[in-house]
Design a protein around this motif. Structure first.
Motif, PDB file in Angstrom:
ATOM      1  N   VAL A 103      -4.101   0.156 -15.314  1.00 46.27           N
ATOM      2  CA  VAL A 103      -4.298   0.419 -13.657  1.00 46.27           C
ATOM      3  C   VAL A 103      -5.603  -1.288 -13.563  1.00 46.27           C
ATOM      4  CG1 VAL A 103      -5.564   1.626 -12.056  1.00 46.27           C
ATOM      5  CG2 VAL A 103      -4.289   2.455 -13.505  1.00 46.27           C
ATOM      6  N   ILE A 115       2.682   8.204 -10.013  1.00 43.58           N
ATOM      7  CA  ILE A 115       3.264   8.362  -8.378  1.00 43.58           C
ATOM      8  C   ILE A 115       5.309   8.571  -7.772  1.00 43.58           C
ATOM      9  CG2 ILE A 115       3.212   6.276  -7.617  1.00 43.58           C
ATOM     10  CD1 ILE A 115       2.500   5.360  -9.830  1.00 43.58           C
ATOM     11  N   ALA A 147      -5.257   0.621  -7.477  1.00 46.35           N
ATOM     12  CA  ALA A 147      -6.054   1.773  -7.948  1.00 46.35           C
ATOM     13  C   ALA A 147      -7.433   1.972  -6.802  1.00 46.35           C
ATOM     14  CB  ALA A 147      -5.840   3.414  -8.530  1.00 46.35           C
ATOM     15  N   TYR A 175      -1.716   7.925 -14.461  1.00 48.52           N
ATOM     16  CA  TYR A 175      -0.911   8.005 -12.849  1.00 48.52           C
ATOM     17  C   TYR A 175       0.301   8.863 -12.930  1.00 48.52           C
ATOM     18  CZ  TYR A 175      -5.903   6.570 -10.881  1.00 48.52           C
ATOM     19  OH  TYR A 175      -7.007   6.688 -10.858  1.00 48.52           O
ATOM     20  N   LYS A 188       0.861  -1.640   0.040  1.00 50.46           N
ATOM     21  CA  LYS A 188       0.017   0.191   0.518  1.00 50.46           C
ATOM     22  C   LYS A 188       1.177   1.501  -0.134  1.00 50.46           C
ATOM     23  CE  LYS A 188      -2.234   1.298   3.609  1.00 50.46           C
ATOM     24  NZ  LYS A 188      -2.972   1.423   5.222  1.00 50.46           N
ATOM     25  N   SER A 228      -8.120  -2.115  -7.159  1.00 53.49           N
ATOM     26  CA  SER A 228      -7.331  -3.176  -5.668  1.00 53.49           C
ATOM     27  C   SER A 228      -9.003  -3.432  -4.916  1.00 53.49           C
ATOM     28  CB  SER A 228      -6.925  -1.745  -4.905  1.00 53.49           C
ATOM     29  OG  SER A 228      -7.810  -0.702  -3.998  1.00 53.49           O
ATOM     30  N   ASN A 284      -7.440   1.939  -1.547  1.00 52.76           N
ATOM     31  CA  ASN A 284      -6.108   2.242  -0.983  1.00 52.76           C
ATOM     32  C   ASN A 284      -5.208   2.021  -2.234  1.00 52.76           C
ATOM     33  OD1 ASN A 284      -6.195   3.220   1.850  1.00 52.76           O
ATOM     34  ND2 ASN A 284      -6.406   1.066   2.038  1.00 52.76           N
ATOM     35  N   PHE A 285      -4.637   3.114  -2.459  1.00 47.44           N
ATOM     36  CA  PHE A 285      -3.565   2.573  -3.970  1.00 47.44           C
ATOM     37  C   PHE A 285      -2.307   1.363  -3.079  1.00 47.44           C
ATOM     38  CE2 PHE A 285      -5.189   6.567  -4.910  1.00 47.44           C
ATOM     39  CZ  PHE A 285      -5.384   6.847  -5.956  1.00 47.44           C
ATOM     40  N   SER A 322      -2.066   7.386  -0.468  1.00 48.32           N
ATOM     41  CA  SER A 322      -2.525   8.729  -1.794  1.00 48.32           C
ATOM     42  C   SER A 322      -2.193  10.143  -1.991  1.00 48.32           C
ATOM     43  CB  SER A 322      -4.256   8.784  -1.510  1.00 48.32           C
ATOM     44  OG  SER A 322      -4.348   9.936  -0.056  1.00 48.32           O
ATOM     45  N   VAL A 345       0.492   9.572  -5.242  1.00 48.28           N
ATOM     46  CA  VAL A 345      -0.501   9.890  -6.708  1.00 48.28           C
ATOM     47  C   VAL A 345      -0.755  10.987  -7.447  1.00 48.28           C
ATOM     48  CG1 VAL A 345      -2.411   8.273  -8.015  1.00 48.28           C
ATOM     49  CG2 VAL A 345      -0.703   7.222  -5.856  1.00 48.28           C
TER      50      VAL A 345
END
Length: 109
Positions: free
Chosen positions: A80, A57, A104, A55, A42, A83, A87-88, A45, A48
């Motif tokens: 992507v 990051i 994501a 995205y 994890k 998730s 959470n990312f 956020s 991102v």
């Protein structure tokens, strides 16, 4: 019956090589079955940022257990993965400079 036992054993072996987030399991292809080095994890956020085509990051040490220096990644929206929580998450393989899978939350996709 023997086929069921073999299939169950195969599934057990696959799950042994994948590792888990808090409430779901990363796909084995993303983490390469290496729970020791922690390729997947994890991320905050705040690291991102949505851009027009994907995205951006930016991870610093402490954002992911594998990161030892600042790294920048770009992940196009079409690769992507949703998730399993809100959470990312990112999987870094074979080195911290390479993003293997990015997850994501549904509300960010």
């Amino acid at each position: 019956m023997a086929g069921v036992i073999v299939a169950a054993a195969a599934l057990k072996d696959v799950s042994a090589f994948a590792h888990s987030a808090d409430s779901w399991t990363y796909p084995p292809a993303c983490c390469h079955g290496d729970p020791v080095t922690g390729e997947c994890g994890k991320i905050p956020s705040i690291t991102v940022t949505p851009r027009p085509y994907g995205y951006e990051i930016i991870l610093r040490p402490g954002d992911h257990r594998k990161v030892t220096h600042q790294n920048r990644y770009f992940v196009p929206y079409d690769v992507v993965i949703r998730s399993g929580d809100d959470n990312f998450h990112i999987c870094l393989h074979p080195t911290e400079e390479h993003e293997n899978c990015f997850f994501a939350p549904a509300n960010a996709m």
